[in-house]
Design a protein around this motif. Structure first.
Motif, mmCIF file in Angstrom:
data_model
loop_
_atom_site.group_PDB
_atom_site.id
_atom_site.type_symbol
_atom_site.label_atom_id
_atom_site.label_comp_id
_atom_site.label_asym_id
_atom_site.label_seq_id
_atom_site.Cartn_x
_atom_site.Cartn_y
_atom_site.Cartn_z
ATOM 1 N N VAL A 1 0.868 -1.163 -0.089
ATOM 2 C CA VAL A 1 0.074 -0.050 0.072
ATOM 3 C C VAL A 1 0.803 1.290 -0.146
ATOM 4 O O VAL A 1 0.653 2.202 -0.885
ATOM 5 C CB VAL A 1 -1.100 -0.121 1.016
ATOM 6 C CG1 VAL A 1 -1.693 1.256 1.164
ATOM 7 C CG2 VAL A 1 -1.965 -1.063 0.889
ATOM 8 N N ALA A 2 1.868 1.206 0.959
ATOM 9 C CA ALA A 2 2.737 2.447 0.778
ATOM 10 C C ALA A 2 3.655 2.591 -0.418
ATOM 11 O O ALA A 2 3.813 3.668 -0.973
ATOM 12 C CB ALA A 2 3.916 2.109 2.010
ATOM 13 N N LYS A 3 3.816 1.346 -0.975
ATOM 14 C CA LYS A 3 4.745 1.358 -2.432
ATOM 15 C C LYS A 3 3.681 2.093 -3.370
ATOM 16 O O LYS A 3 4.079 2.991 -4.339
ATOM 17 C CB LYS A 3 5.092 0.119 -2.778
ATOM 18 C CG LYS A 3 5.737 0.182 -4.165
ATOM 19 C CD LYS A 3 5.897 -1.253 -4.619
ATOM 20 C CE LYS A 3 6.386 -1.303 -6.138
ATOM 21 N NZ LYS A 3 6.173 -2.592 -6.844
ATOM 22 N N GLN A 4 2.371 1.762 -3.537
ATOM 23 C CA GLN A 4 1.467 2.267 -4.246
ATOM 24 C C GLN A 4 1.321 3.845 -4.085
ATOM 25 O O GLN A 4 1.227 4.593 -5.130
ATOM 26 C CB GLN A 4 -0.155 1.467 -4.333
ATOM 27 C CG GLN A 4 0.088 0.043 -4.895
ATOM 28 C CD GLN A 4 -1.187 -0.532 -4.586
ATOM 29 O OE1 GLN A 4 -2.011 -0.023 -4.003
ATOM 30 N NE2 GLN A 4 -1.283 -1.687 -5.264
ATOM 31 N N GLU A 5 1.059 3.993 -2.843
ATOM 32 C CA GLU A 5 0.949 5.694 -2.524
ATOM 33 C C GLU A 5 2.313 6.364 -2.953
ATOM 34 O O GLU A 5 2.178 7.556 -3.507
ATOM 35 C CB GLU A 5 0.607 5.810 -0.911
ATOM 36 C CG GLU A 5 -0.440 5.224 -0.610
ATOM 37 C CD GLU A 5 -0.652 5.298 1.018
ATOM 38 O OE1 GLU A 5 0.408 5.712 1.695
ATOM 39 O OE2 GLU A 5 -1.948 4.819 1.505
ATOM 40 N N LEU A 6 3.483 5.770 -2.726
ATOM 41 C CA LEU A 6 4.653 6.659 -3.036
ATOM 42 C C LEU A 6 4.855 6.816 -4.670
ATOM 43 O O LEU A 6 5.080 7.420 -5.233
ATOM 44 C CB LEU A 6 5.852 5.953 -2.590
ATOM 45 C CG LEU A 6 6.056 6.050 -0.782
ATOM 46 C CD1 LEU A 6 7.164 5.196 -0.588
ATOM 47 C CD2 LEU A 6 6.126 7.595 -0.724
ATOM 48 N N GLU A 7 4.347 5.328 -5.610
ATOM 49 C CA GLU A 7 4.301 5.407 -6.852
ATOM 50 C C GLU A 7 3.425 6.635 -7.276
ATOM 51 O O GLU A 7 3.695 7.187 -8.340
ATOM 52 C CB GLU A 7 4.125 4.115 -7.400
ATOM 53 C CG GLU A 7 5.168 3.292 -7.135
ATOM 54 C CD GLU A 7 4.872 1.870 -7.893
ATOM 55 O OE1 GLU A 7 3.503 1.497 -7.805
ATOM 56 O OE2 GLU A 7 5.579 0.921 -7.948
ATOM 57 N N ALA A 8 2.058 6.737 -6.649
ATOM 58 C CA ALA A 8 1.236 7.738 -7.129
ATOM 59 C C ALA A 8 1.892 9.025 -6.871
ATOM 60 O O ALA A 8 1.615 10.020 -7.767
ATOM 61 C CB ALA A 8 -0.124 7.555 -6.141
ATOM 62 N N ARG A 9 2.423 9.335 -5.660
ATOM 63 C CA ARG A 9 3.059 10.660 -5.484
ATOM 64 C C ARG A 9 3.995 11.029 -6.377
ATOM 65 O O ARG A 9 4.422 12.241 -7.124
ATOM 66 C CB ARG A 9 3.568 10.397 -3.838
ATOM 67 C CG ARG A 9 2.547 10.603 -3.014
ATOM 68 C CD ARG A 9 3.066 10.646 -1.637
ATOM 69 N NE ARG A 9 3.993 11.763 -1.170
ATOM 70 C CZ ARG A 9 4.811 12.018 -0.134
ATOM 71 N NH1 ARG A 9 4.777 10.811 0.968
ATOM 72 N NH2 ARG A 9 5.594 12.880 0.251
ATOM 73 N N ILE A 10 5.024 10.100 -6.653
ATOM 74 C CA ILE A 10 5.916 10.185 -7.773
ATOM 75 C C ILE A 10 5.424 10.509 -9.209
ATOM 76 O O ILE A 10 5.802 11.237 -9.541
ATOM 77 C CB ILE A 10 6.761 8.644 -7.892
ATOM 78 C CG1 ILE A 10 7.692 8.769 -6.553
ATOM 79 C CG2 ILE A 10 7.688 8.975 -9.000
ATOM 80 C CD1 ILE A 10 8.375 7.258 -6.578
#
Length: 155
Positions: free
Chosen positions: A39-48
Motif C-alpha cells: 500500500v505504501a509503495k502504491q501511495e509513493l508511486e502515485a506521489r512520484i
C-alpha cells in the motif's frame, strides 16, 4: 529409556508446536508488513507520478518564462537602440535649431545696431529691401519650421 524417549518426544513436540506458533505468527506479521508495504509503495508511486507531472508542468512554464524573458530582452534592446537613435537625432536637430536661433538673434542685433545709427530711415530701408527680408524669413522659417519665421525671434 522408554520413559526418557517419551519425555524427549513430548519436549520435541512442544518445541515443534512453539516453532509452528512462531512461524505462523511470523508469517502473519510478514504478510501484514508486505500488505502495508505494498500500500505504501502504491501511495509513493502515485506521489512520484504526480510529482513527475508537476515537474513537466513547471518545466513548460519555466520554458515559457525563459522565452518571454528572451523576447522581452530583445524588445528592450530594440527599443533602447531606437531610443538612442531618436535621442541622437533630437540632439542634432536641437543643436541645429539652437545654432540657427543664435545666428538669427545675432543678425537681428546687427540689424538693430545698424538701424540705430540711421534712425528711422534704417528700418524703412530694411522694409524696402525685400530680398534681405526674404532671406531672413527663409532662414527663420528653416530654423523654426514656421513660414512666418520671425515670430520665433520674439522674446
Amino acid at each position: 529409556m522408554h520413559a526418557n524417549a517419551r519425555k524427549n518426544r513430548i519436549e520435541a513436540e512442544e518445541r515443534l508446536k512453539e516453532y509452528d506458533l512462531f512461524c505462523d505468527t511470523r508469517a502473519g506479521d510478514l504478510g501484514s508488513s508486505i500488505r502495508s508495504s505494498s500500500v505504501a509503495k502504491q501511495e509513493l508511486e502515485a506521489r512520484i507520478s504526480k510529482a513527475e507531472g508537476t515537474i513537466q508542468s513547471l518545466s513548460r512554464r519555466l520554458q515559457e518564462a525563459i522565452s518571454g524573458i528572451e523576447s522581452d530582452e530583445a524588445n528592450l534592446e530594440s527599443v533602447t537602440s531606437l531610443r538612442n537613435k531618436e535621442k541622437a537625432q533630437f540632439e542634432s536637430a536641437q543643436k541645429d535649431l539652437t545654432d540657427s536661433a543664435e545666428s538669427m538673434q545675432q543678425a537681428v542685433r546687427m540689424l538693430e545696431k545698424a538701424s540705430k545709427g540711421r534712425g528711422k530711415s534704417g528700418l524703412l530701408q530694411f522694409q524696402e529691401a525685400p530680398d534681405a527680408q526674404a532671406t531672413i524669413n527663409a532662414l527663420a522659417s528653416g530654423a523654426t519650421g514656421d513660414p512666418n519665421g520671425l515670430r520665433f525671434l520674439r522674446m
